[in-house]
Write a protein that holds these residues in place. Structure first.
Motif, PDB file in Angstrom:
ATOM      1  N   ASP A   1      -0.350  14.650 -22.433  1.00 44.77           N
ATOM      2  CA  ASP A   1       0.634  13.896 -23.214  1.00 44.77           C
ATOM      3  C   ASP A   1       1.632  14.810 -23.933  1.00 44.77           C
ATOM      4  O   ASP A   1       2.042  14.547 -25.045  1.00 44.77           O
ATOM      5  CB  ASP A   1      -0.064  12.972 -24.215  1.00 44.77           C
ATOM      6  N   PHE A   2       2.010  15.883 -23.295  1.00 44.25           N
ATOM      7  CA  PHE A   2       2.991  16.777 -23.888  1.00 44.25           C
ATOM      8  C   PHE A   2       4.340  16.072 -23.990  1.00 44.25           C
ATOM      9  O   PHE A   2       4.847  15.543 -23.015  1.00 44.25           O
ATOM     10  CB  PHE A   2       3.127  18.047 -23.035  1.00 44.25           C
ATOM     11  N   ASP A   3       4.870  16.037 -25.219  1.00 41.48           N
ATOM     12  CA  ASP A   3       6.153  15.367 -25.439  1.00 41.48           C
ATOM     13  C   ASP A   3       7.130  16.362 -26.034  1.00 41.48           C
ATOM     14  O   ASP A   3       7.073  16.678 -27.221  1.00 41.48           O
ATOM     15  CB  ASP A   3       5.953  14.172 -26.387  1.00 41.48           C
ATOM     16  N   PRO A   4       8.038  16.894 -25.208  1.00 44.82           N
ATOM     17  CA  PRO A   4       8.936  17.947 -25.699  1.00 44.82           C
ATOM     18  C   PRO A   4       9.843  17.468 -26.831  1.00 44.82           C
ATOM     19  O   PRO A   4      10.212  18.250 -27.703  1.00 44.82           O
ATOM     20  CB  PRO A   4       9.767  18.323 -24.464  1.00 44.82           C
ATOM     21  N   VAL A   5      10.197  16.173 -26.859  1.00 46.98           N
ATOM     22  CA  VAL A   5      11.073  15.660 -27.919  1.00 46.98           C
ATOM     23  C   VAL A   5      10.349  15.712 -29.261  1.00 46.98           C
ATOM     24  O   VAL A   5      10.835  16.274 -30.240  1.00 46.98           O
ATOM     25  CB  VAL A   5      11.534  14.220 -27.610  1.00 46.98           C
ATOM     26  N   LEU A   6       9.128  15.159 -29.294  1.00 43.56           N
ATOM     27  CA  LEU A   6       8.363  15.145 -30.540  1.00 43.56           C
ATOM     28  C   LEU A   6       8.143  16.567 -31.062  1.00 43.56           C
ATOM     29  O   LEU A   6       8.215  16.827 -32.254  1.00 43.56           O
ATOM     30  CB  LEU A   6       7.015  14.453 -30.321  1.00 43.56           C
TER      31      LEU A   6
ATOM     32  N   ILE B   1      10.573   6.588 -32.746  1.00 41.06           N
ATOM     33  CA  ILE B   1      11.821   6.923 -32.074  1.00 41.06           C
ATOM     34  C   ILE B   1      11.861   8.387 -31.648  1.00 41.06           C
ATOM     35  O   ILE B   1      12.698   8.798 -30.848  1.00 41.06           O
ATOM     36  CB  ILE B   1      13.020   6.567 -32.991  1.00 41.06           C
ATOM     37  N   LEU B   2      10.924   9.187 -32.173  1.00 46.15           N
ATOM     38  CA  LEU B   2      10.899  10.607 -31.813  1.00 46.15           C
ATOM     39  C   LEU B   2      10.045  10.867 -30.581  1.00 46.15           C
ATOM     40  O   LEU B   2       9.895  11.998 -30.143  1.00 46.15           O
ATOM     41  CB  LEU B   2      10.347  11.430 -32.989  1.00 46.15           C
ATOM     42  N   LEU B   3       9.480   9.807 -30.037  1.00 47.29           N
ATOM     43  CA  LEU B   3       8.614   9.964 -28.863  1.00 47.29           C
ATOM     44  C   LEU B   3       9.369   9.532 -27.611  1.00 47.29           C
ATOM     45  O   LEU B   3      10.106   8.554 -27.631  1.00 47.29           O
ATOM     46  CB  LEU B   3       7.365   9.098 -29.024  1.00 47.29           C
ATOM     47  N   GLN B   4       9.143  10.278 -26.536  1.00 47.99           N
ATOM     48  CA  GLN B   4       9.812   9.889 -25.291  1.00 47.99           C
ATOM     49  C   GLN B   4       9.277   8.558 -24.785  1.00 47.99           C
ATOM     50  O   GLN B   4      10.035   7.705 -24.345  1.00 47.99           O
ATOM     51  CB  GLN B   4       9.599  10.976 -24.231  1.00 47.99           C
ATOM     52  N   ALA B   5       7.961   8.384 -24.892  1.00 44.30           N
ATOM     53  CA  ALA B   5       7.357   7.119 -24.468  1.00 44.30           C
ATOM     54  C   ALA B   5       6.390   6.660 -25.542  1.00 44.30           C
ATOM     55  O   ALA B   5       5.211   6.974 -25.495  1.00 44.30           O
ATOM     56  CB  ALA B   5       6.613   7.298 -23.129  1.00 44.30           C
TER      57      ALA B   5
ATOM     58  N   PRO C   1      15.781  11.408 -20.908  1.00 44.54           N
ATOM     59  CA  PRO C   1      15.323  10.163 -21.539  1.00 44.54           C
ATOM     60  C   PRO C   1      14.794  10.393 -22.951  1.00 44.54           C
ATOM     61  O   PRO C   1      14.038  11.333 -23.193  1.00 44.54           O
ATOM     62  CB  PRO C   1      14.191   9.695 -20.624  1.00 44.54           C
ATOM     63  N   GLY C   2      15.229   9.563 -23.861  1.00 48.32           N
ATOM     64  CA  GLY C   2      14.698   9.590 -25.230  1.00 48.32           C
ATOM     65  C   GLY C   2      15.274  10.679 -26.100  1.00 48.32           C
ATOM     66  O   GLY C   2      15.001  10.724 -27.307  1.00 48.32           O
ATOM     67  N   ALA C   3      16.090  11.562 -25.574  1.00 48.88           N
ATOM     68  CA  ALA C   3      16.532  12.722 -26.337  1.00 48.88           C
ATOM     69  C   ALA C   3      17.586  12.353 -27.382  1.00 48.88           C
ATOM     70  O   ALA C   3      17.407  12.573 -28.575  1.00 48.88           O
ATOM     71  CB  ALA C   3      17.059  13.796 -25.394  1.00 48.88           C
ATOM     72  N   LEU C   4      18.694  11.767 -26.911  1.00 49.61           N
ATOM     73  CA  LEU C   4      19.784  11.417 -27.827  1.00 49.61           C
ATOM     74  C   LEU C   4      19.296  10.413 -28.876  1.00 49.61           C
ATOM     75  O   LEU C   4      19.627  10.497 -30.049  1.00 49.61           O
ATOM     76  CB  LEU C   4      20.953  10.830 -27.022  1.00 49.61           C
ATOM     77  N   ARG C   5      18.457   9.499 -28.397  1.00 48.16           N
ATOM     78  CA  ARG C   5      17.882   8.486 -29.266  1.00 48.16           C
ATOM     79  C   ARG C   5      17.112   9.147 -30.421  1.00 48.16           C
ATOM     80  O   ARG C   5      17.211   8.747 -31.575  1.00 48.16           O
ATOM     81  CB  ARG C   5      16.919   7.645 -28.421  1.00 48.16           C
ATOM     82  N   ALA C   6      16.388  10.213 -30.092  1.00 44.91           N
ATOM     83  CA  ALA C   6      15.594  10.902 -31.108  1.00 44.91           C
ATOM     84  C   ALA C   6      16.490  11.656 -32.082  1.00 44.91           C
ATOM     85  O   ALA C   6      16.214  11.716 -33.275  1.00 44.91           O
ATOM     86  CB  ALA C   6      14.607  11.855 -30.443  1.00 44.91           C
TER      87      ALA C   6
END
Lengths: 317, 248
Positions: B51-56, B210-214, B141-146
């Motif tokens: 569950d590695f999440d680079p955004v978080l 919102i900081l999580l990709q999924a 995905p999820g980057a700009l949102r974060a």
């Protein structure tokens, strides 16, 4: 600016009442403060002076009644600092700000020109410490800053709560002169104090409170004259003759230790001509003026008597 | 009484207090600084983890940056109540709604500015510092949102704190409620590693979806942000009610 420029600046307090729980801090208080003179707002601590001032400034909500400035509620003034300047508590300014930023923040809210900040700092004698943090100020300097803040908007109404607290003698004289000159300019000046001699030195008119009620609303001299009987002190070489003479005129001279005489209920204008007509040598003749303090104590003694002679109130269930 | 004048006053108040300038600048320093440090030191999946999440990963510093935002909001509002200083402020601006609105606008606006800086540096710098091959781009995905979400999160927690300070009329009062709410309660109410349950609706958990990709659990990225916003609206509304109703 001349005296007519201020317009409607009367302070009108009508049937004002403020209750905190079961305590009645202000009780059906009615009085007016007129422009062009300094009105002393007197009363012991806890008499309701500060509460009345807070209501006047829209900070506290009255239980009933109104407190208006120039016919309007303070909260309805568009830029209040331009119309009413107030010092409530010199300790309230945030200690971590500099004197200048404190005033700059206040000025901005009422769109008061920035140059006024330097002007009032200069006037209050704080120009040299404008960049210092307020927490480094003595109480006297904070009072000066509070007064500077009150003058910021060049207001027609100035309200000061215990302004001489903590001031040095020089500061006290400065405040007194300032208040008198503000009144001379036609402004409405209301100054609360619990110090009698202090108030006597600047007030033209008095509003006296006790336990939230109005005890007096009169010109200061009338207040003193109505409460304190005039008295004359004199020395003469012919005491016996003068005594007989004065007894005949309805006065009752009493000889004190050291040969001095006092005459209750008389003024020098009564005694001097009589003695002169009869050729009685007068070595000393002086009015003993009543002080505000005496008059005030006389008033509060009446009040205490009134309070203690009332039948005990029946306990409410 | 005009809103721009009230805003101007509130801005002067912020920039003239060291504690406010300090806590405001700590927001980006702590958020971005610690995020970059962690990305540089640990920026790779642990062996065997799925569950590695680079955004978080890029927002590790938000744990500390949020505290600075909470402190900033609490001091900006609660500092007014020290020694009854609020009386001076309200004598200058008697319209309490105007005063309160200007205060919140300046708090929110300042935090938004530093929050966006913090967020951009955290993301771009963090991704660049991660071990090669694990970093992602802003278009992923999820980057700009974060990036937007992190700044919004900081704004909302600072306002939440300001609302609490207005209600409690004290800086320490606000902090003694908010610090446990953000740092202790999430661990007490639910296991942080697992989604589901009441803990999801706590302001920090909800707002950080919102900081999580999924994001796992009941709340999505934006519905989570809406839950945090609801907390903030509640706190600021109660603070407004208290300010309007009480004697100053």
């Amino acid at each position: 600016m001349d005296g007519d420029a201020w317009g409607m600046t009367r302070i009108d307090v009508q049937e004002l009442r403020k209750e905190y729980g079961t305590t009645r801090a202000v009780d059906r208080l009615t009085f007016a403060v007129e422009p062009g003179r300094v009105t002393g707002f007197l009363g012991p601590n806890g008499a309701g002076k500060s509460t009345t001032l807070r209501i006047l400034l829209g900070l506290d909500r009255p239980t009933s009644g109104t407190a208006l400035i120039g016919g309007r509620r303070y909260a309805d003034l568009t830029e209040p600092l331009r119309e009413v300047g107030a010092l409530l508590d010199a300790q309230a300014a945030h200690g971590s700000r500099t004197a200048r930023s404190h005033l700059l923040a206040l000025a901005a809210s009422n769109r008061i020109p920035v140059r006024r900040v330097a002007e009032v700092l200069e006037e209050a004698g704080l120009a040299g410490v404008a960049g210092r943090r307020i927490r480094t100020f003595s109480l006297g300097m904070r009072q000066r800053l509070g007064i500077a803040a009150a003058l910021l908007g060049n207001p027609a109404v100035v309200i000061l709560d215990e302004p001489s607290n903590g001031l040095d003698p020089e500061g006290i004289i400065w405040t007194r002169e300032l208040m008198r000159s503000l009144a001379r300019e036609g402004r409405t000046v209301l100054v609360s104090s619990h110090l009698m001699n202090e108030t006597a030195s600047f007030a033209d008119h008095l509003v006296v409170l006790g336990r939230g009620r109005l005890l007096a609303d009169t010109p200061m001299q009338d207040f003193i004259d109505s409460r304190i009987r005039p008295r004359v002190r004199l020395r003469t070489t012919e005491g016996a003759r003068l005594r007989t003479l004065l007894l005949g005129k309805g006065f009752d001279p009493v000889q004190e230790e050291g040969g001095r005489w006092t005459v209750e209920g008389a003024r020098v204008d009564d005694i001097g001509p009589i003695a002169a007509r009869e050729g009685i040598p007068i070595l000393e003749l002086a009015n003993e003026e009543g002080t505000l303090e005496q008059a005030y104590l006389d008033l509060t003694a009446d009040q205490a008597e009134y309070a203690s002679s009332r039948p005990p109130q029946t306990q409410e269930a | 009484m005009s809103f721009p004048a009230a805003l101007h006053t509130e801005w002067i108040k912020v920039r003239s207090l060291r504690s406010l300038v300090g806590s405001l600048l700590t927001v980006p320093v702590a958020t971005a600084g610690l995020s970059l440090l962690v990305c540089a030191a640990l920026g790779r999946p642990e062996p065997g983890s799925t569950d590695f999440d680079p955004v978080l990963f890029s927002y590790y510093g938000l744990n500390f940056g949020q505290l600075a935002a909470i402190i900033f909001g609490a001091i900006a509002m609660g500092g007014e109540y020290k020694n009854e200083g609020i009386r001076i402020s309200l004598a200058a601006v008697p319209n309490r709604t105007l005063f309160y609105g200007a205060k919140l606008a300046v708090i929110g606006g300042s935090v938004l500015a530093v929050g966006l800086v913090a967020s951009l540096i955290s993301f771009l710098g963090g991704q660049a510092l991660m071990d090669r091959g694990f970093g992602i781009g802003i278009a992923d995905p999820g980057a700009l949102r974060a990036v937007v979400g992190c700044a919004l999160y900081l704004v909302l927690v600072s306002l939440l704190s300001a609302g609490a300070a207005a209600l409690l009329r004290s800086v320490t009062g606000a902090l003694s409620v908010l610090v446990p709410l953000f740092l202790v309660l999430p661990f007490v109410v639910g296991d942080v590693s697992q989604g589901g349950g009441a803990a999801d609706f706590l302001p920090d958990r909800a707002g950080r979806q919102i900081l999580l990709q999924a994001p796992p659990g009941t709340l999505g990225p934006w519905s989570g942000m809406a839950v945090l916003a609801a907390w903030t609206v509640l706190a600021t509304a109660v603070g407004w009610w208290a300010l309007r109703r009480r004697d100053a």
